[in-house]
Scaffold this active site. Structure first.
Site, mmCIF file in Angstrom:
data_model
loop_
_atom_site.group_PDB
_atom_site.id
_atom_site.type_symbol
_atom_site.label_atom_id
_atom_site.label_comp_id
_atom_site.label_asym_id
_atom_site.label_seq_id
_atom_site.Cartn_x
_atom_site.Cartn_y
_atom_site.Cartn_z
ATOM 1 N N LYS A 22 8.005 -6.296 -5.867
ATOM 2 C CA LYS A 22 7.234 -5.199 -6.478
ATOM 3 C C LYS A 22 6.805 -4.197 -5.413
ATOM 4 O O LYS A 22 6.985 -2.983 -5.556
ATOM 5 C CB LYS A 22 5.991 -5.730 -7.190
ATOM 6 N N ASN A 23 6.253 -4.692 -4.311
ATOM 7 C CA ASN A 23 5.662 -3.807 -3.307
ATOM 8 C C ASN A 23 6.697 -3.102 -2.450
ATOM 9 O O ASN A 23 6.360 -2.256 -1.623
ATOM 10 C CB ASN A 23 4.665 -4.589 -2.452
ATOM 11 N N CYS A 115 -11.462 -0.289 -7.374
ATOM 12 C CA CYS A 115 -10.547 -1.424 -7.510
ATOM 13 C C CYS A 115 -11.352 -2.707 -7.362
ATOM 14 O O CYS A 115 -12.216 -2.795 -6.496
ATOM 15 C CB CYS A 115 -9.457 -1.362 -6.443
ATOM 16 N N ARG A 120 -11.058 0.796 -1.521
ATOM 17 C CA ARG A 120 -9.683 1.121 -1.087
ATOM 18 C C ARG A 120 -9.544 2.619 -0.877
ATOM 19 O O ARG A 120 -8.848 3.307 -1.641
ATOM 20 C CB ARG A 120 -8.668 0.599 -2.094
ATOM 21 N N ASP A 306 -2.461 -11.146 -0.048
ATOM 22 C CA ASP A 306 -1.958 -11.341 -1.412
ATOM 23 C C ASP A 306 -1.644 -12.796 -1.731
ATOM 24 O O ASP A 306 -1.253 -13.109 -2.857
ATOM 25 C CB ASP A 306 -0.713 -10.472 -1.653
ATOM 26 N N ARG A 398 1.735 -7.416 -14.216
ATOM 27 C CA ARG A 398 1.893 -6.293 -13.295
ATOM 28 C C ARG A 398 2.772 -6.670 -12.112
ATOM 29 O O ARG A 398 3.425 -5.822 -11.514
ATOM 30 C CB ARG A 398 0.551 -5.857 -12.738
#
Ligand code: EPZ
Length: 419
Positions: A22-23, A115, A120, A306, A398
């Site tokens: 995803k990133n 967030c 952030r 993460d 997500r």
């Protein structure tokens, strides 16, 4: 809105394949705005965040087609104002600023809001754009960038909490079409930054040093179309490794790059888990539970923030006292109050979680607060006594492609129902 029911108890067994990252996919999709020519991106995961990015590109005027993991994009004619109603749904939308500024010398994108994982800001991104010669205005909730020319510069992107991943991506994507040389010091070294740089190089960009903390970019006049395959998702892979360590008998995670996971596999090996590390797979075999850990999150190649929540779930039933210090997003501990509801013995001291391992968690209704917290709750549910009900699972969609199906194929019992 869906919820997930996780039946505690079944031991995981078998093979599970990792999806594209995803990133990595998000900034690479944004980078296709840098050329008028067609781009083809393979192994793009089917995630709501990726769908948001595709919608944003289409709203900016690009032709976007998707078929079974392959996305074709042609941004022949575009405009430079991104739609608030989509941008507000995903912070990572901020990474369209760089390509829009690089190509059109202007961009208007709504400022990212709050967030749950913590403060952030994007001050480092804006500092970088200014250094390249862009005017920066915050107006009506939008970031407005405009420049008559972009000129290469020396930029230090190191902040209070270390480097910035999307900040490095943004400056990279603006600098590839700037005049002259840009040197990015304090650059993020994440594999996703390297993957973006490799895609840009295929488009004709001149970049050296991606993967180190100094990246040098030689600006070019224009970029052409390119074809690229996104790297495997190391966080999804790490999540399955943690799941296997806490409730697996014999699980092999395939289609990953072990070199991207060293900090995670080192932690599992230090905790005494049995790993067989192959060229593109890692096998985890149960060996009767792990040892406590002292973990500290850091920018890559350190232990990834993460993966922090998932390891809190693992350590909640690991005998002994573990500590988990969050150095990247110091407030990123929303998951703790939920696993406490499942009986975990954990408390916070500043940005360190102190976890006293217990034999087994007990199932309870819990609330997902963000993407990685929701993955941690699924892991906690796998080892709990009873059926854990996880609400707000839209968070997990997500960033995890069909995680419930993948875990059920390993023998888990997870149902998805309407809330
Ligand atoms: C990326 O976010 C990832 N998102 C995040 O993954 C990940 O947690 C994070 O990098 C760190 O690894 C994507 O790639 C889409 P940062 P990013 O800028 O780039 C501070 C997930 O779960 N900072 O590297 O937004 C910031 O507050 C997500 O998949 C500034 O102070 O993170 C943080 O403390 C969640 N000023 C630290 O730097 C800035 O201008 C690192 O943030 C920018 C960042």
């Amino acid at each position: 809105m869906d919820k997930i029911l996780v039946h505690g108890g079944p031991r995981l067994k078998g093979n599970v394949r990792v999806s594209g990252s995803k990133n990595s996919a998000l900034p690479i999709l944004a980078a296709t705005l840098l050329t008028r020519e067609p781009c083809i991106i393979h192994r793009v995961p089917d995630l709501s965040d990726v769908n948001f990015m595709q919608q944003i590109l289409a709203k900016l005027g690009a032709d976007v087609e998707r078929a079974s993991g392959v996305v074709q994009i042609r941004a022949e004619k575009i405009h430079t104002e991104a739609p608030y109603d989509i941008v507000r749904k995903m912070r990572a939308s901020v990474c369209i600023l760089g390509p829009l500024l690089g190509r059109e010398k202007e961009a208007t994108v709504s400022m990212p809001g709050g967030c749950v994982i913590g403060d952030r800001p994007i001050d480092l991104h804006l500092k970088g754009f200014e250094a390249l010669g862009s005017a920066v205005r915050i107006q009506g909730g939008d970031v407005k960038l405009f420049a008559s020319r972009l000129i290469g510069a020396r930029i230090n992107l190191r902040g209070k909490f270390g480097s910035t991943v999307l900040g490095t991506d943004n400056i990279l994507m603006a600098a590839v079409l700037a005049e002259g040389t840009t040197v990015i010091d304090g650059a993020a070294e994440e594999p996703e930054v390297v993957d973006l740089a490799n895609f840009l190089i295929k488009m004709g960009a001149k970049i050296e040093g991606a993967g180190t903390n100094r990246i040098v970019v030689e600006g070019v006049a224009e970029l052409h179309g390119a074809e690229h395959t996104v790297i495997p998702d190391r966080i999804e892979a790490g999540t399955f490794l943690a799941a296997a360590a806490l409730s697996g008998d014999d699980v092999t995670v395939t289609r990953l790059d072990p070199s991207h996971l060293t900090a995670v596999t080192d932690a599992l090996l230090t905790a005494g888990h049995h790993l067989d590390i192959g060229s593109d797979s890692i096998r985890v075999r149960a060996n009767g539970g792990g040892l406590p850990l002292e973990l500290r999150t850091e920018p890559y190649p350190g232990f990834p923030t993460d993966m922090q929540a998932q390891f809190c779930a693992l350590l909640a039933t690991t005998k002994g006292v573990s500590t988990v210090t969050e150095n990247v997003f110091p407030q990123r501990f929303m998951h703790l109050s939920e696993i406490k509801r499942m009986g975990a013995q954990v408390h916070l001291e500043g940005s360190t979680a102190i976890i006293r391992g217990i034999d087994q968690l007990s199932a309870a209704p819990v609330m997902a607060s963000d993407l990685r917290a929701s993955a941690a709750l699924v892991l906690a549910g796998l080892q709990a006594d009873g059926i854990t009900e996880i609400n707000r699972v839209y968070h997990i969609d997500r960033g995890y492609e069909s995680i419930d199906d993948k875990l059920n194929n390993l023998g888990a019992q997870i149902e998805r129902t309407k809330a």
